[in-house]
Design a protein around this motif. Structure first.
Motif, PDB file in Angstrom:
ATOM      1  N   LEU A 287       0.833  -1.209   0.000  1.00  0.00           N
ATOM      2  CA  LEU A 287       0.000   0.000   0.000  1.00  0.00           C
ATOM      3  C   LEU A 287       0.870   1.262   0.000  1.00  0.00           C
ATOM      4  O   LEU A 287       0.584   2.227  -0.703  1.00  0.00           O
ATOM      5  CB  LEU A 287      -0.923  -0.001   1.210  1.00  0.00           C
ATOM      6  CG  LEU A 287      -2.059  -1.026   1.140  1.00  0.00           C
ATOM      7  CD1 LEU A 287      -2.744  -1.158   2.496  1.00  0.00           C
ATOM      8  CD2 LEU A 287      -3.088  -0.617   0.073  1.00  0.00           C
TER       9      LEU A 287
ATOM     10  N   SER B 174       0.488   3.321  -3.400  1.00  0.00           N
ATOM     11  CA  SER B 174      -0.232   4.594  -3.268  1.00  0.00           C
ATOM     12  C   SER B 174       0.625   5.761  -3.758  1.00  0.00           C
ATOM     13  O   SER B 174       0.108   6.850  -3.992  1.00  0.00           O
ATOM     14  CB  SER B 174      -0.657   4.814  -1.808  1.00  0.00           C
ATOM     15  OG  SER B 174       0.470   5.033  -0.986  1.00  0.00           O
ATOM     16  N   GLN B 175       1.917   5.537  -3.906  1.00  0.00           N
ATOM     17  CA  GLN B 175       2.802   6.578  -4.436  1.00  0.00           C
ATOM     18  C   GLN B 175       3.224   6.287  -5.874  1.00  0.00           C
ATOM     19  O   GLN B 175       4.055   7.014  -6.431  1.00  0.00           O
ATOM     20  CB  GLN B 175       4.061   6.702  -3.551  1.00  0.00           C
ATOM     21  CG  GLN B 175       3.752   7.044  -2.103  1.00  0.00           C
ATOM     22  CD  GLN B 175       4.999   7.157  -1.234  1.00  0.00           C
ATOM     23  OE1 GLN B 175       5.685   8.173  -1.230  1.00  0.00           O
ATOM     24  NE2 GLN B 175       5.298   6.110  -0.495  1.00  0.00           N
TER      25      GLN B 175
ATOM     26  N   LEU C  30      -5.311   1.931  -7.178  1.00  0.00           N
ATOM     27  CA  LEU C  30      -5.665   0.915  -6.185  1.00  0.00           C
ATOM     28  C   LEU C  30      -7.173   0.724  -6.202  1.00  0.00           C
ATOM     29  O   LEU C  30      -7.923   1.644  -5.913  1.00  0.00           O
ATOM     30  CB  LEU C  30      -5.227   1.363  -4.788  1.00  0.00           C
ATOM     31  CG  LEU C  30      -3.819   0.992  -4.337  1.00  0.00           C
ATOM     32  CD1 LEU C  30      -3.496   1.676  -3.023  1.00  0.00           C
ATOM     33  CD2 LEU C  30      -3.681  -0.517  -4.186  1.00  0.00           C
TER      34      LEU C  30
ATOM     35  N   LEU D 260      -1.336   5.775   6.557  1.00  0.00           N
ATOM     36  CA  LEU D 260      -1.973   5.926   5.249  1.00  0.00           C
ATOM     37  C   LEU D 260      -3.115   6.933   5.261  1.00  0.00           C
ATOM     38  O   LEU D 260      -3.784   7.116   4.240  1.00  0.00           O
ATOM     39  CB  LEU D 260      -2.482   4.557   4.765  1.00  0.00           C
ATOM     40  CG  LEU D 260      -1.403   3.471   4.609  1.00  0.00           C
ATOM     41  CD1 LEU D 260      -2.042   2.108   4.370  1.00  0.00           C
ATOM     42  CD2 LEU D 260      -0.454   3.813   3.466  1.00  0.00           C
TER      43      LEU D 260
ATOM     44  N   ARG E 267      -4.114   9.179   2.327  1.00  0.00           N
ATOM     45  CA  ARG E 267      -3.445   8.642   1.143  1.00  0.00           C
ATOM     46  C   ARG E 267      -4.152   7.431   0.560  1.00  0.00           C
ATOM     47  O   ARG E 267      -4.092   7.187  -0.649  1.00  0.00           O
ATOM     48  CB  ARG E 267      -1.988   8.279   1.471  1.00  0.00           C
ATOM     49  CG  ARG E 267      -1.167   9.456   1.939  1.00  0.00           C
ATOM     50  CD  ARG E 267      -1.158  10.593   0.902  1.00  0.00           C
ATOM     51  NE  ARG E 267      -0.455  10.213  -0.296  1.00  0.00           N
ATOM     52  CZ  ARG E 267       0.851  10.383  -0.465  1.00  0.00           C
ATOM     53  NH1 ARG E 267       1.572  10.957   0.478  1.00  0.00           N
ATOM     54  NH2 ARG E 267       1.426  10.007  -1.584  1.00  0.00           N
ATOM     55  N   VAL E 268      -4.746   6.626   1.402  1.00  0.00           N
ATOM     56  CA  VAL E 268      -5.472   5.454   0.914  1.00  0.00           C
ATOM     57  C   VAL E 268      -6.871   5.506   1.520  1.00  0.00           C
ATOM     58  O   VAL E 268      -7.029   5.459   2.738  1.00  0.00           O
ATOM     59  CB  VAL E 268      -4.761   4.143   1.332  1.00  0.00           C
ATOM     60  CG1 VAL E 268      -5.606   2.934   0.940  1.00  0.00           C
ATOM     61  CG2 VAL E 268      -3.386   4.057   0.696  1.00  0.00           C
TER      62      VAL E 268
END
Lengths: 354, 354, 354, 354
Positions: D25, D29-30, D36, D56, D59-60
């Motif tokens: 992740l 995520s980057q 995703l 996260l 970001r997620v």
């Protein structure tokens, strides 16, 4: 994207052999709008940076240079990751050459000169530059930083305490008693720097926990000066720093008492509104317990606000990575602001967990 | 018990500010037959020992003294917990005064003078004393130690490697090939001492693992000299020390090849018989996996013998606390022998787990 | 020595597979007046204790037994190193057999039954025994402990907070404001026990720092009940426990405000007098900064009293080993008292440093 | 850039609650070319991922879903960060839907079915898919990975041992004796995963060092199978894994004997040529001593080749981050290859030091 390409900032670093220096290198070598031009170390003159820090092999090709040969006056901005006193000795010459300055030491943190001289045991050599400098706690001083020629990057402890308390103080009309603010702060060992000292050896600091600086720490006057600015009046501060057997990370537990007239405040909402829209300040949901690893190697600072048993005591928990938001990351954040880049450029790393 | 009371040994320590020094103090201050008389440190002259090491508050009332004022010649035995070269400079005078010497540095470890001078970069100033000295690996040299005036206490790595291999070599008729002995050794950071150095800072050695000294380490000639003595012939040794992010503890993984004529040996039984009756050597049951904490702060050394898939490769695992059996504990064990006390006197501490 | 031989105490341990259990075994196996008779674990029935804890090889020959086969009623005293609720279920039967009880869990800590039931989620099954039991904070309750049949050994956090504040409260005439006492406490991970849980895995708790239990921790009512007993009136307590990435050790930073009428007090002298003659309580010199390793594996608790800038805020720093003075060591100290032995018998270990 | 935009890869992750899951992740995520889509966990169904892993937050935004609701068949690729046996149970259905598979467990690592069944205690449910799968050690199998539908991502230990020895073996004409290869390997604790187990608690694995799996470890057959493929003949391997008290990082010390006919080889040059042009393999200069932190949180693997005293023994030192190049990073590297992206896309993070 095209404007980014236009602003390829030429960067110099003075004093790159410490932890804030190598952290600047980590961040700047991955920054899309930066050209690393020079890094100085008198002692290591000629040594490739990547020989000292193999983590940079293949990423940073610079060698350490002496300050004289480094042509820092050709840079757009120079970071000082040096002992206290170095930046102020070189500031005027760089400013004359049109170079902006971000100092990660204390030369431009304290506006109170007497406090500076008392705590850092040296006279201040350029009070005029100090006066025009901006205190680089980005979220609290965004406008001044954006137009500053010189930024005094905050200490690591002050960043957590000030961001943790600002919503309670701002406007000069505090919601809390300001005569007995308690900041019980815990720092990873990297905060002590990369100096050869017995006290921070693995066998001394490992598997161990201690307080230090209880009778006086240099960040005390810095925190107090800024708290007073935010509160609009004198404050009483008890500040106890502790050393934690971990490398990176800072945790501050802040104890304040809610004023009778503010007892109805929804503090969770207050914090969320205060920091709405901030890229790096994360007000966690009510009841959260932040841990330092949740920001390890990232520029984020997380805050949780607790009010045990709904009483008049507020407990604010703040975490950051002392080398990123507490030092080099915030310095880059300030650079972004100063050069018109989006504030989070090059600072979007996700925290490393576990 | 009555004889114990008679032999109240008067002890001096030269150089008490390092880790082997403070460990000697921990052990000797709890030893029933020892009277701590003096401890020296030129640099800390006059400072109470317990101020430097608060763990000793209420237990050790001595102050550091200069060597001159310490009247070491009034002691029965003097321990040197000093840098290499100090013990040999003071040995003759102490011996003349009838004082016995246990050196925790390297001055009396290597009988091969050329090796000493090559690895320690200094000439040996008293080869005659060296010649009469005993190598203080207690279990292997009990008789010589008992009657010695001077004992060279072994290095920490050699203690594990030699005790781990002795059953395979002893008698000068090795059961294993001796031309390619491999010692893959791992040490806690306290083995590097209490010197202010960047490499052993918490932020450098913590959360990290590395090899060092691959191209040459001072314990290599010491191990080789003793292995050759045990094997009765030259040996080939590959020795790789590594640094583990823990304070105390040493783990050695030894790889040797069984000679064809020895393939029928029951190595478990061999080790158990070899060390039967030893107070401090624990041959663990077949299949055991020792860990360093099982000997933390104790004088025990544990061994497990493995023969993967029943082949001709033997893997011997050895653990000790590098500051106890690997240094100060073994030094006290030698003192006990030299003064006619039961070998385990004052050394019966149970390991601290967790 | 002869009287010692007379009082060879027959000891049983219920639940010996956790950290307080193995620490009891370390201490009791070295205690000159104890005969370890039985140790129970339903789950590990038949396994030699030294197989689970190799640190005890050669020192403890017992095997784990079921409670039924262990014949605990033949013991003089039984320690419960079990989950909460076990001791109270077996207490009556043991008392009937003339066996004394020291419980390291919470069954006999809280006199307030409602609090017990609220925090431990179970009814109390023997309130009458609870009523006669002594709260085993030795220095504060020496007389009751000495004659008790049942001792509730204190929690680790309460031991530090109560001993750290007792000199300010005792006599029911506090020198400090008692409505806003702040206890910012930090514990090593062993305090969480030897249960398989994600939160205390090395990869979760290592290189990390966090607060927990901010909204409620079981030691809160225990501390509060005892503080109120000492102060002679209700107290307001804010208690914030934190988890430190170290194994053993507890550090409590206590913040209290001096009452106006007590501003002239010499607090250093007050503490020194209060604890004069105590074997295990060390009031350090003014200005001291204790660290947890100075008590690692020892039964000592060290206190330093600070009054920053001579103001009305007092900062008391307290360190202990959470498994020794905070648990098993204090339990043995209580046993010594209960059986008429000198309080420090078997507890004189010097702290392990580094 | 435009083609990158075209290949926005739709990614699913099965089993995202472990360390390889959260590391996927972090990396994905980057990643500039990844979308995703879904992450599954039966147990945590409905919980936001960022609630379990606050690193996260922001970001997620995904929540854990059950495998059924996750619509994995809509993805381009699915990563399995699951226990052994899960990937093979779902592989056929995903392949039928045109989804590619990267398994971070062992289902597609061993071509030798008997070995698989012996070591993983389960029958293999899809040998045909296994046969077509690629062993995802990217640098050694680039072509097969690029066109594979199913990739078995290597174990962490095998990655270091195989990349460390490949230059000596490749071509089926080894320069070293292959009957007694020794791999003495050391791993950080995160390699054991995020399962609640006593053995990897902080208080068990911290400040401690131990060997494990000496009599048999699942990575042994995997390493041996691949070494034999590289050497073109059977090999004899002694593999000793050890547990290091650090979170991330793996260090392998490899001992091999140079064949008489290869004694003239310049091994430094050999390695440099072998890995010339590789983005992630860093052959360090002669004499280097790599440390694990130099690759912390990065996908690099560093190698140093030593030949002590110029003899016939070669000592190869290899470091990697076990969660990145040893697991999730290499998985992303394989994904890049499979989807025609530059191999280092999204994997250019500089190591975090200190």
């Amino acid at each position: 994207m095209s404007s980014a390409a236009q602003t390829r900032i030429k960067v110099g670093i003075v004093g790159g052999t410490g932890y804030t220096g190598v952290e600047l290198l980590r961040l700047l070598s991955q920054h899309p709008n930066v050209e690393l031009r020079a890094i100085t170390s008198r002692k290591e003159d000629g040594m490739p940076v990547a020989e000292m820090f193999p983590s940079l092999r293949g990423r940073v090709d610079l060698k350490f240079q002496t300050p004289d040969s480094a042509q820092l006056d050709q840079c757009d901005v120079v970071f000082f990751a040096t002992p206290h006193g170095v930046a102020m000795s070189q500031a005027q010459a760089l400013l004359d050459a049109g170079v902006r300055i971000i100092d990660l030491a204390a030369d431009f943190r304290l506006q109170n000169l007497a406090n500076f001289e008392r705590w850092y045991k040296m006279p201040h050599s350029c009070p005029a530059i100090l006066k025009e400098s901006a205190y680089g706690l980005t979220e609290l001083n965004r406008e001044q930083v954006a137009k500053a020629r010189v930024v005094g990057n905050p200490g690591c402890y002050p960043t957590t305490v000030l961001l943790g308390l600002a919503p309670l103080l701002q406007g000069g009309n505090p919601l809390i008693g300001t005569d007995h603010i308690i900041a019980d702060c815990k720092s990873g060992v990297s905060g002590a720097g990369r100096k050869a000292e017995v006290g921070t050896l693995f066998s001394e600091a490992g598997d161990n926990f201690k307080a230090y600086g209880v009778l006086g720490h240099r960040h005390h006057p810095e925190i107090a000066e800024q708290l007073e600015r935010l509160a609009g009046k004198p404050v009483g501060l008890t500040f106890t720093p502790h050393l934690v057997p971990m490398i990176r990370g800072m945790f501050s537990t802040l104890y304040v008492r809610i004023l009778p007239e503010a007892l109805d405040t929804d503090f969770q909402a207050l914090y969320e509104q205060h920091y709405a829209g901030e890229s790096f300040i994360d007000v966690m949901p009510a009841g959260s317990l932040p841990d330092t690893r949740s920001v390890r190697a990232s520029n984020h600072l997380r805050i949780a606000v607790h009010r045990p048993q709904g009483g008049d005591q507020l407990v604010v928990l703040v975490v950051q990575d002392n080398l990123v938001k507490g030092a080099s990351g915030q310095a880059v954040q300030n650079m972004n602001l100063m050069f018109g880049l989006p504030e989070s450029t090059g600072l979007t790393h996700v925290a490393v967990l576990p």
